[in-house]
Design an enzyme around this catalytic site. Structure first.
Site, short mmCIF file in Angstrom:
data_model
loop_
_atom_site.label_atom_id
_atom_site.label_comp_id
_atom_site.label_asym_id
_atom_site.label_seq_id
_atom_site.Cartn_x
_atom_site.Cartn_y
_atom_site.Cartn_z
CG HIS A 86 3.40 5.20 -8.17
ND1 HIS A 86 3.95 5.86 -7.11
CD2 HIS A 86 2.37 4.46 -7.66
CE1 HIS A 86 3.30 5.56 -6.01
NE2 HIS A 86 2.34 4.70 -6.30
CG ASP B 222 0.85 -3.05 -3.56
OD1 ASP B 222 0.60 -2.83 -2.37
OD2 ASP B 222 1.58 -2.29 -4.24
CD GLN C 120 -3.49 -3.17 -5.00
OE1 GLN C 120 -3.85 -2.60 -3.99
NE2 GLN C 120 -2.66 -2.63 -5.86
CB SER D 192 6.49 1.79 -0.31
OG SER D 192 5.36 2.18 0.44
NE ARG E 3 0.80 2.93 4.34
CZ ARG E 3 -0.15 2.33 3.61
NH1 ARG E 3 0.19 1.42 2.72
NH2 ARG E 3 -1.43 2.63 3.78
#
Ligand code: AMP
Length: 279
Positions: free
Chosen positions: A28, A141, A144, A176, A178
């Protein structure tokens, strides 16, 4: 937020925008730093979007840590964090959504049928609220990014999109939010996913064109760890995402796998013309 954006634009500021679901990491932050350099104002959103999670997925457990995110965003030079509640984004009576066709049915769309509708709907709303000149997405991604590009073009949204490289851990595992679900051994094993992608790329550079042979080599690598279960491996056209039998031009090699309950995705571009000519 709409008023702030309108004011910024009226005063002649360009707006860079990074949509996120929070739990910020280097992936990010790389988008934010680039957006910071290229725009007068930098807005990010932190919103765990319920519409992009399917039943039984991790919407509730998804990691949330606004305090930490605020500190990291501040250091990356973010001017505004837009952090709406689900009830603000989807008040009672909300019933409009954006669907994308075939692009959203393959790869991750095959096992997450409503996912990209949720992603497109929230991005369309965020673009309308924030009115960015440029929005920044990660290659991690990949599907996406392709789908949002399609939506922006098809619906004349007038937002410029930039897709930046995947940021990885030292082991090669794609960063990630996650990854925080993974145990230490799972995290180590998950590095095989990137190893398999690199193997595929080197096979292609060496002249291998048969997609099913390449996938087999990838499966061989990933199956070294029985704790990792492959959801899909796709070798496809990077624009249409249509599956390729033979690698004769640039391709996207994408995969999804589970380590325990955690679903991980990764991808790599391969088969640049230069390599193919040489082969
Ligand atoms: P998320 O918070 O996971 O929805 O991601 C928000 C944005 O960050 C998306 O554009 C992602 O593609 C991007 N992103 C997530 N992980 C990475 C990464 N490891 N490298 C680069 N971009 C990433």
């Amino acid at each position: 937020m709409q008023e702030i954006s309108s004011r910024l634009k009226k005063a002649g500021n360009s707006i860079g925008f990074v949509p996120t679901m929070g739990c910020l990491h280097e992936g990010h932050l790389s988008l934010m730093r680039k957006a910071r350099r290229e725009n007068d104002a930098l807005v990010i959103s932190i919103f765990v979007n319920p519409k992009q999670f399917g039943p039984g997925e991790d919407y509730r457990q998804y990691p949330r840590d606004l305090r930490r995110d605020e500190a990291l965003a501040g250091k990356a030079g973010v001017d505004i964090i837009f952090h709406p509640r689900a009830a603000d984004m989807y008040p009672e009576g909300h019933e409009t959504s954006v669907t994308v066709g075939d692009l959203a049915r393959v790869m991750c769309g095959a096992s997450r049928p409503a996912h990209f509708e949720g992603v497109c709907t929230v991005c369309a709303k965020l673009f309308n609220i924030i009115k960015p000149d440029t929005a920044y997405f990660g290659q991690k991604d990949y599907q996406q990014a392709v789908i949002i590009r399609r939506m922006v073009e098809d619906l004349n949204m007038g937002v410029k999109l930039k897709v930046l490289p995947t940021v990885r851990e030292e082991s090669g595992l794609a960063r990630s939010s996650r990854n925080s679900y993974l145990s230490r051994p799972q995290r180590e094993n998950a590095a095989l996913l990137y190893a398999s992608l690199k193997k595929a790329r080197s096979l292609i550079s060496a002249g291998c064109k048969n997609a099913s042979d390449i996938k087999k080599a990838m499966r061989n690598i990933i199956s070294r760890e029985p704790g990792i279960r492959i959801d899909y491996i796709s070798i496809a056209d990077p624009y249409t995402l249509k599956e390729k039998k033979s690698v004769t031009s640039k391709v996207i090699i994408a995969l999804a796998a589970r380590a325990g309950k955690t679903r991980l995705i990764d991808n790599i571009l391969a088969g640049e013309r230069r390599n193919l000519k040489e082969a």
